[in-house]
Design a protein around this motif. Structure first.
Motif, PDB file in Angstrom:
ATOM      1  N   TRP A 286       0.642  -1.296  -0.032  1.00  0.00           N
ATOM      2  CA  TRP A 286       0.050   0.203   0.021  1.00  0.00           C
ATOM      3  C   TRP A 286       0.733   1.192  -0.127  1.00  0.00           C
ATOM      4  O   TRP A 286       1.795   1.444   0.769  1.00  0.00           O
ATOM      5  CB  TRP A 286      -0.930   0.068   1.198  1.00  0.00           C
ATOM      6  CG  TRP A 286      -1.907  -1.009   1.411  1.00  0.00           C
ATOM      7  CD1 TRP A 286      -2.505  -1.793   0.416  1.00  0.00           C
ATOM      8  CD2 TRP A 286      -2.904  -1.255   2.449  1.00  0.00           C
ATOM      9  NE1 TRP A 286      -3.323  -2.501   0.930  1.00  0.00           N
ATOM     10  CE2 TRP A 286      -3.631  -2.164   2.180  1.00  0.00           C
ATOM     11  CE3 TRP A 286      -2.733  -0.513   3.655  1.00  0.00           C
ATOM     12  CZ2 TRP A 286      -4.618  -2.702   2.793  1.00  0.00           C
ATOM     13  CZ3 TRP A 286      -3.772  -1.073   4.556  1.00  0.00           C
ATOM     14  CH2 TRP A 286      -4.812  -2.062   3.951  1.00  0.00           C
ATOM     15  N   THR A 287       0.573   2.199  -0.710  1.00  0.00           N
ATOM     16  CA  THR A 287       1.170   3.705  -0.758  1.00  0.00           C
ATOM     17  C   THR A 287       0.467   4.124   0.451  1.00  0.00           C
ATOM     18  O   THR A 287      -0.595   3.626   1.016  1.00  0.00           O
ATOM     19  CB  THR A 287       0.792   4.521  -1.962  1.00  0.00           C
ATOM     20  OG1 THR A 287      -0.578   4.605  -2.272  1.00  0.00           O
ATOM     21  CG2 THR A 287       1.575   3.838  -3.425  1.00  0.00           C
TER      22      THR A 287
ATOM     23  N   GLU B 185      -2.767   5.394  -0.248  1.00  0.00           N
ATOM     24  CA  GLU B 185      -4.017   4.197  -0.212  1.00  0.00           C
ATOM     25  C   GLU B 185      -4.526   3.972   1.203  1.00  0.00           C
ATOM     26  O   GLU B 185      -5.420   3.632   1.494  1.00  0.00           O
ATOM     27  CB  GLU B 185      -3.400   2.716  -0.866  1.00  0.00           C
ATOM     28  CG  GLU B 185      -3.388   2.620  -2.201  1.00  0.00           C
ATOM     29  CD  GLU B 185      -2.888   1.598  -2.886  1.00  0.00           C
ATOM     30  OE1 GLU B 185      -1.587   1.595  -2.691  1.00  0.00           O
ATOM     31  OE2 GLU B 185      -3.746   0.759  -3.366  1.00  0.00           O
TER      32      GLU B 185
ATOM     33  N   ARG C 161      -6.777   7.174   1.942  1.00  0.00           N
ATOM     34  CA  ARG C 161      -7.851   7.190   1.304  1.00  0.00           C
ATOM     35  C   ARG C 161      -8.832   6.063   1.571  1.00  0.00           C
ATOM     36  O   ARG C 161     -10.081   6.117   1.804  1.00  0.00           O
ATOM     37  CB  ARG C 161      -7.655   7.348  -0.357  1.00  0.00           C
ATOM     38  CG  ARG C 161      -7.334   8.732  -0.568  1.00  0.00           C
ATOM     39  CD  ARG C 161      -7.084   8.967  -2.182  1.00  0.00           C
ATOM     40  NE  ARG C 161      -8.280   8.552  -2.777  1.00  0.00           N
ATOM     41  CZ  ARG C 161      -9.201   9.054  -2.989  1.00  0.00           C
ATOM     42  NH1 ARG C 161      -9.270  10.288  -2.637  1.00  0.00           N
ATOM     43  NH2 ARG C 161     -10.313   8.890  -3.741  1.00  0.00           N
ATOM     44  N   ASP C 162      -8.262   4.851   1.333  1.00  0.00           N
ATOM     45  CA  ASP C 162      -8.980   3.461   1.371  1.00  0.00           C
ATOM     46  C   ASP C 162      -9.505   2.924   2.692  1.00  0.00           C
ATOM     47  O   ASP C 162     -10.162   2.192   2.839  1.00  0.00           O
ATOM     48  CB  ASP C 162      -8.526   2.467   0.467  1.00  0.00           C
ATOM     49  CG  ASP C 162      -8.251   3.109  -0.810  1.00  0.00           C
ATOM     50  OD1 ASP C 162      -7.209   2.775  -1.801  1.00  0.00           O
ATOM     51  OD2 ASP C 162      -9.099   3.882  -1.487  1.00  0.00           O
TER      52      ASP C 162
END
Lengths: 221, 334, 722
Positions: free
Chosen positions: A83-84, A87, A90-91
């Motif tokens: 994951w960045t 990510e 946001r996610d």
């Protein structure tokens, strides 16, 4: 939540979004696979990675437990190594203010403050943010009050479509922290890593200068 | 992104061991500094090391204490850890004053966001920005068998030293460090080795797949720059297609060791024109012991490009390089 | 303008006063929800597989490995679904021509076979997360038959060129006939005969991607047989209609929602094929599906401004009167004729003898479409450059030449109002042309040379049909329903201001409901600079209607409301309604290093009454800067050996950053011609039209060499000076 929805005309998506932002962890994680259209709702902090049926076994995805401070709050999360930081924000933490414009470090829409300095959240891994502090656009306000800079952006029409706005705000916030009275050129240098295709560059600089208490020439009407 | 595993190293030796272990287990592995460039290659599945696909393992160097230190040693030599960020290097007052070309080169990279996270070592070992390589063409740099810029769209490619690959080296620090006589310390499975900066970079005709001498599982650990003589001034001039966020079309690191208004010694290293930082020793000889006049600057600049070998579409780089050298010499000589 | 006219354009109660945008708060706090910010339970993620070839037939496509990947829920291809993407080809979209879309033979499908450009979609996968979707794309096996391709617009019309369509590579018109556009007016032959000198030249302009900051997406799910679609569109009404038509549904069976979108510069006033992909995947997977385009997907898979090759011939008399103009042009449209390929610019000149032949040409580059002033910047650059050059040849100041030859009202050509001369005169003064312009181009000593150039334009400010609904409750709170999405110019705010002005109430009494086809009436959509003029006019009409109702029936009581709706369709009775502008630019050019910097930019615009000063000014400033980007930087380079695009993306196209742009000085000449909402005219597109030509003319003045190809890059300048 849109302020204009105060009359109770909230759409389906608004209600769903409230739910999803708090509790919902979807979108990544090959191991969490369910049969129906309604997935198990899991908390963002730690979840069991289990395959539900033999036919759907995927190789385990490397994950790491990290602790980081996001907008002043300590968060302990289990992240997939791939994951960045974007990510994660946001996610999985429901902080959708930071955008994806290109996911390649070429546009600046994902800019956050990492230990107080601007960084592209698409271009660093979440797992590398362990022990560090992150500030996003959501963290610019305190006690429900927006910052002087945010107000200046509103007053000077700095957002056109608004998509680059969170990133511009983060870079400008860091600038004013270290240099409360920048020149217009210093503002441009500090924001050089934030593209605006609406090309509202002049207004953005004027807004930052206004927040700094100095004024920039230009923009005669 | 394909799935990958992050391994935090606590020492350089551990980093090397982690890399070796992954490789022995049949995994592809990459060291990760700032990661700003590496992650884009990973996302696009472009090999960072020729022949390797997207890495299964990233060995994180940021967790090694002490890698991000800038230290001034006895006599004024500068030691810069490989994980020093570009913004930290650019902001360091000592570096700015004594090693100006290095500070200016660091400051010219990318954007503030890139400089805050990107590292010295990362900048020096970054892969080419040739649009063929970056668009996934199976070229030499990706472990393939040809160079697509040869006979193709080579507007941005090499006018010196090219062949069989015509990439230009993308690092801004590289020309500045070569000009300042830096040496690089490399740590790997075989131990430690140190070499002059100029020897770190390799021409395609020597090794077409790699831009530098790093072997598998080796890390560029630090850079040491000897103290410049009193009276030395230096600068880094970078020409780009826009004012930021772009690699050099042509650049020049220039160092002048001045005695009054006579140039005792000059060092000029060019970026954006060759697969390695490009020295022009014949020009440096012409400047030694001379007053730098407009005529001399113009003359040596012409000499510098006399044996340029432009490709079909990049001939403009020849007068551009000449102009950059002439103008930078005059500006630095004052 | 007369003092009486000036007096008319004082700010009104609300209109004409600086008004912060209604949703500025949402945009600066991260609360504004763009399409990808929305998550719904059970949402799947989708990725699109794209053609790696410029022209190829799919012999076979095997998705079994992809389907077997755990987490994959649906895979669709041209074999599983043959859905026409109607608005993607031949003047598509309800706002342009439904009939044309119906009859075109060059149908464009959601997935086509053969594929005709690198980046064209061929399949899509929905999976439980985006990593699985990405991986699944790699597991789709395609047996490709590579076909010959063509990239060059002139080569494409040669008899032996690879055929992209059976009919050849010249675009078909709405009657399925391959046809150049253009036409003849006056008597060009006679005009050339009467000329003392005839000039000919060739100009080229590069493809420019819209490149809005939000990469496109579509989120779709079904509620029974109703499709709910979140998508970043400039026009929810057209988007709904287009998608309904392509999916075989009635309009009321599709709900399109777009509250915020990250930039619309053209060709988003309708549907896009990823709406169809999302809807289809959602149906197949029986789950909501979010299709996310990567930036590269968006770059190659949507559209940009058509590139052109233009041959111009201009005849002039010795005293500088243009007597004839002939244009032959090729516009590169990509494989699908999404838009016209037309070129404007000659129409700003008075010359009555004009012949224009414009070939819309199919190539295997990516698709061309509308981008802010679709036929304008690339049309104005060549003719304004050419005229500029002729002025110098005749020893005339370009401003005098412009004033002499620009189109003015005549007995036959009537305007609702006309201020082009005033725009030019004001610009000349504000810019200090007489000090900054070099009578001898390239005459500054040394390698760093300054120079100035100008150009002028007129642009359609047409009026037409749109709708608004206005409601008032017992508390005297008004709600305005308009189908806008606010792509950046502040449409919501402007509409509310118009309602408040007409109703005579403070702005705070007007709420706006927008961006949802279930709740808003038809809107022409935010393109063609029409929202303010058309929807705005409807708002005023609705407000008048409502005032009439309140006068007749009194205020509503209790839970009652009064509602007024209006769908006016005004016209200007045969008069031309135009906005006008002149741009004056100074550049500093370094002839040794090829560097160009814009050092002063003055834009004088007449766009009728300015409703909200700051956003209007920023529309012009932003558009002008886009024009600078087109002038100096942007293009999409293809390798002709393999048909591959090499510079897709912000890095590749060198988009301008904060450090690349000047301060653009905007002056509005305000008028009220009695049309539109309080005399308001087009603003959104007006600012971009003159950027390339004004900058190019300035470069000529600085370096003394005419640059005839956009973008004017460092490389091109150095090559021209070598």
């Amino acid at each position: 939540m849109d302020r204009k929805d105060k009359k109770g005309t909230a759409s389906v998506s608004d209600a769903a979004t409230e739910l999803s932002r708090r509790d919902f962890l979807e979108g990544t994680g090959a191991a969490l696979v369910v049969a129906g259209t309604t997935p198990a709702i899991a908390s963002a902090e730690g979840r069991a990675a289990t395959a539900t049926t033999p036919a759907q076994q995927a190789p385990p995805v490397p994950t790491t437990a990290i602790t980081l401070t996001v907008n002043g709050t300590r968060r302990s999360v289990q992240v997939e190594d791939r994951w960045t930081l974007n990510e994660l924000l946001r996610d999985h933490l429901g902080l959708t203010g930071s955008k994806i414009g290109c996911d390649r470090g070429e546009c600046g829409a994902c800019t956050v403050l990492l230990d107080g300095v601007p960084a592209y959240s698409c271009s660093t891994l979440a797992v590398w943010a362990d022990g560090r502090s992150v500030q996003t656009v959501e963290g610019l306000e305190s006690d429900g009050e927006i910052s002087v800079l945010q107000q200046a952006f509103m007053d000077h029409n700095a957002p056109q479509c608004g998509f680059c706005t969170p990133g511009q705000l983060m870079s400008a916030t860091a600038l004013l922290e270290r240099n409360p009275s920048p020149s217009a050129q210093q503002v441009r240098q500090a924001l050089a890593g934030n593209l605006c295709r609406c090309s509202n560059y002049n207004a953005i600089v004027e807004a930052v200068m206004a927040a700094a208490g100095t004024s920039a020439p230009g923009g005669s009407i | 992104m394909k799935t990958l595993a992050n391994r935090n190293a606590r020492t350089l030796q551990e980093a090397v061991q982690l890399a070796q272990a992954a490789r022995q287990a049949g995994q592809s592995v990459s060291f990760a500094g700032g990661g700003t460039d590496l992650l884009q290659l990973v996302k696009d599945r472009i090999p960072n090391r020729p022949g390797s696909g997207a890495p299964d393992v990233l060995v994180n160097l940021k967790t090694i204490p002490g890698m991000d230190a800038v230290a001034v040693g006895r006599g004024g030599a500068l030691t810069v850890g490989g994980l020093v960020s570009l913004s930290a290097l650019a902001a360091d007052a000592w570096v700015r004053e004594r090693f100006t070309a290095v500070a200016e080169a660091a400051e010219s990279v990318g954007t503030p966001q890139i400089r805050n996270v990107g590292t010295v070592a990362g900048n020096l070992v970054q892969r080419p920005w040739c649009w063929y390589y970056r668009n996934g063409f199976p070229c030499y740099k990706a472990g393939g068998d040809r160079c697509f810029s040869a006979g193709g769209e080579n507007q941005l490619h090499a006018i010196f030293g090219g062949g069989p690959s015509y990439i230009v080296h993308p690092s801004d620090l590289a020309p500045a460090l070569v000009a300042m006589g830096a040496s690089f310390r490399v740590v790997g499975p075989g131990g430690e080795r140190t070499m002059p900066a100029a020897d770190f970079f390799v021409l395609p005709r020597v090794d077409v797949e790699h831009e530098n001498v790093l072997a598998d599982d080796e890390v560029l650990a630090s850079v040491e720059i000897p103290p410049p003589d009193a009276g030395t001034r230096s600068t880094y001039r970078k020409i780009m297609d826009r004012e930021a966020w772009t690699h050099a079309t042509v650049s020049a690191a220039v160092l002048l060791d001045m005695d009054g208004d006579v140039c005792r010694e000059a060092r000029i290293v060019l970026g954006g024109v060759a697969p390695v930082p490009w020295r022009v020793p014949e020009v440096e000889r012409l400047l030694a012991g001379q007053r730098i006049t407009p005529e001399l600057a113009s003359g040596v600049a012409a000499t510098a490009v006399a044996d340029a070998r432009p490709l079909a579409k990049n001939a403009y780089k020849v007068p551009l390089t000449r102009g950059v050298i002439e103008r930078t010499l005059m500006a630095l000589a004052g | 303008m007369s003092p009486q006219q000036e007096a008319q354009i004082r700010p009104m109660d609300t209109v004409g006063r600086d008004t912060p945008r209604i949703d500025a708060y949402e945009r600066v706090t991260g609360r504004a929800e763009y399409t990808r910010d929305i998550t719904v339970p059970g949402m799947l993620y989708a990725r699109v597989l794209r053609s790696p070839h410029p022209h190829a037939r799919i012999r076979s496509i095997d998705t079994s490995r992809a389907e077997a990947l755990p987490g994959v829920r649906a895979v669709i291809t041209h074999e599983t679904h043959q859905i026409v993407y109607g608005s993607g080809s031949i003047a598509g979209g309800r706002q342009y021509s439904d009939a044309a879309k119906d009859i075109t033979v060059h149908k464009r499908y959601m997935f086509d076979n053969p594929v005709k450009h690198v980046g064209q979609p061929v399949a899509a996968v929905a999976a439980t997360d985006r990593y699985i979707a990405e991986e699944a794309l790699e597991l789709i096996d395609i047996d490709w038959e590579e076909l010959p391709f063509v990239l060059d617009v002139e080569e494409a019309l040669q008899p032996d060129a690879p055929r992209i369509w059976p009919e050849g590579n010249l675009g078909l018109d709405a009657r399925n006939e391959p046809r150049a556009s253009g036409g003849v007016s006056g008597d060009p032959e006679a005009g050339f005969g009467a000329a003392d000198r005839v000039f000919t030249d060739r100009y080229t302009t590069a493809f420019v991607q819209d490149a809005q900051m939000e990469p496109r997406s579509a989120l779709a799910w079904w509620e029974g047989d109703k499709l709910v679609l979140h998508t970043p569109t400039q026009g929810i009404s057209n988007c709904r209609h287009d998608n309904a038509k392509d999916l075989g549904l009635e309009d009321h069976q599709v709900q399109v929602i777009c509250k915020y979108m990250g930039g619309g510069f053209g060709d988003k006033n309708g549907s896009y094929y990823f709406d169809l992909i999302a809807a289809t995947l959602s149906k197949e997977a029986d789950a909501p599906v979010l299709v996310e385009l990567t930036r590269k997907d968006d770059w190659l898979g949507t559209h940009g401004r058509w590139h052109t090759v233009q041959d111009l011939e201009v005849g002039v008399t010795a005293d500088g009167t243009v007597t004839a103009i002939r244009l032959q042009a090729h516009s590169g449209m990509g494989p699908y004729l999404r838009r016209s390929g037309g070129l404007s610019g000659i129409n700003a000149y008075a010359c009555p003898n004009v012949e224009r032949t414009i070939y819309p040409v199919h190539t295997n580059r990516m698709v061309s479409g509308n981008f802010r002033g679709p036929s304008e910047p690339q049309g104005y650059f060549p003719i304004q450059s050419m005229m500029d050059g002729i002025a110098y040849e005749l020893g005339m100041d370009p401003v005098d030449f412009a004033l002499k030859n620009m189109l003015r009202p005549t007995d036959q050509i009537r305007f609702t109002n006309y201020t082009l001369d005033e725009c030019i005169e004001r610009g000349r003064d504000l810019f200090d042309w007489s000090s900054r312009w070099r009578p001898q181009p390239g005459s500054d000593p040394g390698p760093i040379k300054r120079g100035s150039g100008m150009s002028f334009m007129m642009f359609r400010a047409g009026i037409g049909a749109s709708s608004a609904v206005l409601r008032v409750d017992a508390e005297g709170q008004y709600t305005l329903f308009v189908g806008v999405t606010d792509i950046g110019p502040g449409a919501k705010t402007t509409m509310a201001m118009l309602a408040a002005e007409e109703l005579g109430v403070p702005l705070g009494r007007v709420d706006v409901v927008w961006g949802d086809t279930d709740r808003c009436p038809y809107s022409v959509g935010e393109s063609g600079s029409r929202t303010t003029m058309m929807t705005g006019f409807a708002v005023i009409e609705a407000a008048r209607d409502l005032k009439g109702q309140m006068a007749a029936r009194g205020m509503p009581r209790g839970d009652d409301v009064l509602i007024a709706s209006a769908t006016p369709n005004p016209n200007t009775a045969g008069m031309r309604r135009m906005c006008f502008a002149a741009h004056f630019v100074e550049v500093e050019a370094d002839v040794q290093l090829g560097h160009v910097r814009v050092t002063k930019y003055v834009a004088v615009h007449e766009s009728g009454r300015i409703l909200n000063p700051r956003p209007a000014r920023d529309q012009i400033r932003g558009a002008a800067i886009q024009g600078i980007g087109q002038a100096l930087h942007e293009e999409l380079l293809y390798d002709p050996r393999n048909g591959q695009p090499l510079t897709a993306g912000y890095y590749g196209a060198r988009h301008v950053t904060h450090l690349d742009v000047p301060e653009v000085e905007v002056t509005f000449v305000q008028t009220d011609d009695g049309y539109g909402p309080y005399g308001a005219k087009t603003v959104g597109e007006a600012g971009i039209i003159l950027g390339p030509s004004a900058v190019a003319n300035a470069i000529y003045n600085a370096i003394g060499v005419r640059m005839k190809s956009l973008p004017i890059t460092r490389q091109r300048i150095l090559e021209a000076l070598a």
